[in-house]
Scaffold this motif. Structure first.
Motif, PDB file in Angstrom:
ATOM      1  N   HIS A   1     117.222  34.189  43.449  1.00 56.79           N
ATOM      2  CA  HIS A   1     116.458  35.474  42.938  1.00 56.79           C
ATOM      3  C   HIS A   1     114.576  34.700  42.506  1.00 56.79           C
ATOM      4  CE1 HIS A   1     119.527  37.869  42.890  1.00 56.79           C
ATOM      5  NE2 HIS A   1     119.935  37.909  42.667  1.00 56.79           N
ATOM      6  N   LEU A   2     114.929  34.123  42.518  1.00 57.88           N
ATOM      7  CA  LEU A   2     113.346  33.126  42.246  1.00 57.88           C
ATOM      8  C   LEU A   2     112.675  33.735  43.308  1.00 57.88           C
ATOM      9  CD1 LEU A   2     112.315  32.109  39.437  1.00 57.88           C
ATOM     10  CD2 LEU A   2     113.144  29.809  40.765  1.00 57.88           C
ATOM     11  N   PRO A   3     112.847  33.674  44.778  1.00 56.89           N
ATOM     12  CA  PRO A   3     112.175  34.378  45.623  1.00 56.89           C
ATOM     13  C   PRO A   3     110.774  35.019  45.699  1.00 56.89           C
ATOM     14  CG  PRO A   3     113.032  32.841  46.386  1.00 56.89           C
ATOM     15  CD  PRO A   3     113.907  33.253  45.482  1.00 56.89           C
ATOM     16  N   LYS A   4     111.889  36.964  45.092  1.00 53.91           N
ATOM     17  CA  LYS A   4     111.879  38.070  44.590  1.00 53.91           C
ATOM     18  C   LYS A   4     110.119  38.171  43.124  1.00 53.91           C
ATOM     19  CE  LYS A   4     115.102  39.921  46.088  1.00 53.91           C
ATOM     20  NZ  LYS A   4     117.235  40.503  45.068  1.00 53.91           N
ATOM     21  N   LEU A   5     110.744  37.577  41.979  1.00 50.51           N
ATOM     22  CA  LEU A   5     109.530  36.537  41.383  1.00 50.51           C
ATOM     23  C   LEU A   5     107.697  35.940  42.051  1.00 50.51           C
ATOM     24  CD1 LEU A   5     111.121  35.035  38.293  1.00 50.51           C
ATOM     25  CD2 LEU A   5     111.245  37.661  38.789  1.00 50.51           C
ATOM     26  N   ILE A   6     108.223  35.288  42.989  1.00 51.95           N
ATOM     27  CA  ILE A   6     106.988  34.559  43.756  1.00 51.95           C
ATOM     28  C   ILE A   6     106.384  35.403  44.303  1.00 51.95           C
ATOM     29  CG2 ILE A   6     106.283  33.083  45.411  1.00 51.95           C
ATOM     30  CD1 ILE A   6     108.969  32.210  42.695  1.00 51.95           C
TER      31      ILE A   6
END
Length: 77
Positions: free
Chosen positions: A59-64
């Motif tokens: 889910h980190l790409p969504k934060l990026i």
């Protein structure tokens, strides 16, 4: 399932988020390398396992895409 994220640090090379799985107690750490665009688990949260940490990392790409917010939450299921 829910993951809670809080940004711990950001510099020109990396961003580190702490995370918690199904709790707001955030004891795990995830990193994004801006140079290589790679993601990694630095520390698995206390109530999590390797598979769960990898889900949190996914889910980190969504934060990026959101511009590295200070706090965020992801939910599935």
């Amino acid at each position: 399932m829910r993951w809670y994220y809080t940004k711990l640090s950001e510099n020109e090379k990396t961003v580190i988020y702490s995370y918690g799985w199904n709790t707001k107690e955030i004891t795990g750490e995830l990193m994004y390398d801006k140079t290589t665009q790679e993601y990694s688990v630095l520390k698995i949260a206390a109530n999590d396992n390797q598979k769960g940490a990898e889900w949190a990392l996914s889910h980190l790409p969504k934060l990026i895409k959101k511009g590295f917010p200070d706090k965020d939450m992801a939910a599935i299921g």
